[in-house]
Design a protein around this motif. Structure first.
Motif, mmCIF file in Angstrom:
data_model
loop_
_atom_site.group_PDB
_atom_site.id
_atom_site.type_symbol
_atom_site.label_atom_id
_atom_site.label_comp_id
_atom_site.label_asym_id
_atom_site.label_seq_id
_atom_site.Cartn_x
_atom_site.Cartn_y
_atom_site.Cartn_z
ATOM 1 N N LEU A 1 -27.364 37.143 106.067
ATOM 2 C CA LEU A 1 -27.200 37.388 107.372
ATOM 3 C C LEU A 1 -26.065 38.530 107.412
ATOM 4 N N GLY A 2 -25.305 38.997 106.277
ATOM 5 C CA GLY A 2 -24.474 39.867 106.340
ATOM 6 C C GLY A 2 -23.091 39.431 106.849
ATOM 7 N N ALA A 3 -22.711 38.283 106.721
ATOM 8 C CA ALA A 3 -21.435 37.595 107.158
ATOM 9 C C ALA A 3 -20.386 37.881 106.291
ATOM 10 N N VAL A 4 -20.790 38.190 105.011
ATOM 11 C CA VAL A 4 -19.734 38.507 103.945
ATOM 12 C C VAL A 4 -19.998 39.887 103.408
ATOM 13 N N PRO A 5 -19.431 40.772 104.224
ATOM 14 C CA PRO A 5 -19.520 42.388 103.986
ATOM 15 C C PRO A 5 -18.994 42.821 102.785
ATOM 16 N N SER A 6 -18.352 42.176 101.908
ATOM 17 C CA SER A 6 -17.930 42.465 100.912
ATOM 18 C C SER A 6 -18.998 42.283 99.502
ATOM 19 N N ILE A 7 -20.050 41.864 99.706
ATOM 20 C CA ILE A 7 -21.121 41.460 98.916
ATOM 21 C C ILE A 7 -21.884 42.817 98.688
ATOM 22 N N SER A 8 -21.902 43.001 97.274
ATOM 23 C CA SER A 8 -22.806 44.309 96.959
ATOM 24 C C SER A 8 -24.475 43.865 97.076
ATOM 25 N N LEU A 9 -25.287 44.804 97.454
ATOM 26 C CA LEU A 9 -26.693 44.406 97.280
ATOM 27 C C LEU A 9 -27.295 45.540 96.444
ATOM 28 N N PRO A 10 -28.335 44.970 95.638
ATOM 29 C CA PRO A 10 -29.019 43.840 95.823
ATOM 30 C C PRO A 10 -28.476 42.752 95.139
ATOM 31 N N GLN B 1 -38.752 37.273 87.331
ATOM 32 C CA GLN B 1 -38.665 37.408 88.699
ATOM 33 C C GLN B 1 -37.609 36.867 89.400
ATOM 34 N N ALA B 2 -37.097 37.435 90.438
ATOM 35 C CA ALA B 2 -36.061 36.973 91.218
ATOM 36 C C ALA B 2 -36.166 37.326 92.568
ATOM 37 N N LEU B 3 -35.827 36.284 93.612
ATOM 38 C CA LEU B 3 -35.894 36.583 94.996
ATOM 39 C C LEU B 3 -34.466 37.063 95.277
ATOM 40 N N ARG B 4 -34.777 38.486 95.725
ATOM 41 C CA ARG B 4 -33.290 39.252 96.103
ATOM 42 C C ARG B 4 -32.979 39.274 97.490
ATOM 43 N N ILE B 5 -31.630 39.483 97.757
ATOM 44 C CA ILE B 5 -31.342 39.976 99.050
ATOM 45 C C ILE B 5 -31.018 41.605 98.866
ATOM 46 N N THR B 6 -31.893 42.419 99.407
ATOM 47 C CA THR B 6 -32.129 43.615 99.373
ATOM 48 C C THR B 6 -31.224 44.520 100.587
ATOM 49 N N SER B 7 -31.403 43.872 101.483
ATOM 50 C CA SER B 7 -30.856 44.328 102.992
ATOM 51 C C SER B 7 -30.304 43.146 103.884
ATOM 52 N N PHE B 8 -29.138 43.247 104.280
ATOM 53 C CA PHE B 8 -29.040 42.030 105.161
ATOM 54 C C PHE B 8 -29.724 42.106 106.448
ATOM 55 N N GLY B 9 -30.044 41.018 106.674
ATOM 56 C CA GLY B 9 -30.692 40.410 107.848
ATOM 57 C C GLY B 9 -32.105 40.581 107.659
ATOM 58 N N ALA B 10 -32.558 40.947 106.402
ATOM 59 C CA ALA B 10 -34.057 41.071 105.980
ATOM 60 C C ALA B 10 -34.370 39.998 105.236
ATOM 61 N N GLY C 1 -30.580 35.837 94.934
ATOM 62 C CA GLY C 1 -29.944 34.405 95.802
ATOM 63 C C GLY C 1 -29.931 33.218 95.240
ATOM 64 N N SER C 2 -29.029 32.117 95.472
ATOM 65 C CA SER C 2 -29.126 30.929 95.054
ATOM 66 C C SER C 2 -28.157 30.778 94.139
ATOM 67 N N HIS C 3 -27.208 29.871 94.241
ATOM 68 C CA HIS C 3 -26.131 29.756 93.187
ATOM 69 C C HIS C 3 -26.234 28.128 92.834
ATOM 70 N N GLU C 4 -27.139 27.461 92.994
ATOM 71 C CA GLU C 4 -27.425 25.950 92.695
ATOM 72 C C GLU C 4 -28.744 25.796 92.106
ATOM 73 N N GLY C 5 -28.597 26.435 90.839
ATOM 74 C CA GLY C 5 -29.848 26.405 89.869
ATOM 75 C C GLY C 5 -29.682 25.411 88.980
ATOM 76 N N SER C 6 -30.792 24.834 88.014
ATOM 77 C CA SER C 6 -30.816 24.108 87.089
ATOM 78 C C SER C 6 -31.889 24.504 86.311
ATOM 79 N N GLY C 7 -31.430 24.532 84.898
ATOM 80 C CA GLY C 7 -32.424 24.855 83.851
ATOM 81 C C GLY C 7 -31.886 24.398 82.695
ATOM 82 N N THR C 8 -32.150 25.169 81.494
ATOM 83 C CA THR C 8 -31.939 25.225 80.019
ATOM 84 C C THR C 8 -31.187 26.344 79.615
ATOM 85 N N VAL C 9 -29.981 26.036 78.832
ATOM 86 C CA VAL C 9 -29.327 27.016 78.449
ATOM 87 C C VAL C 9 -30.275 27.604 77.042
ATOM 88 N N VAL C 10 -30.405 28.771 77.051
ATOM 89 C CA VAL C 10 -31.006 29.545 76.156
ATOM 90 C C VAL C 10 -30.227 30.261 75.217
#
Length: 81
Positions: free
Chosen positions: A60-69, A13-22, A72-81
């Protein structure tokens, strides 16, 4: 010595940005295959992930060069598998 057998689920499961502003969308997506990783990539089973200012700016769409979907989040923590 033999390599350990790796047992990974097919989906996650992933929380995804599928449309800017949503709001984020909870989505089931495939787990990346270890064979598809590039040199120096790691596959991490995320235990926790945080939401930061950058996530809000992207959603919010302030970085228009980002492709969707986009997951989110680049500050994760976990276990290398």
């Amino acid at each position: 010595m033999t390599e350990p057998t790796l047992s990974l689920p097919a989906t996650m499961q992933a929380l995804r940005i599928t449309s800017f502003g949503a709001p984020y969308t909870l989505t089931t997506i495939p787990v990346p295959s270890p064979s598809a990783l590039r040199p120096h990539d790691l596959l991490v089973k995320v235990a926790v992930a945080s939401h930061c200012h950058t996530d809000t700016i992207i959603r919010l769409g302030a970085v228009p060069s980002i492709s969707l979907p986009l997951t989110g989040s680049h500050e994760g923590s976990g276990t290398v598998v």
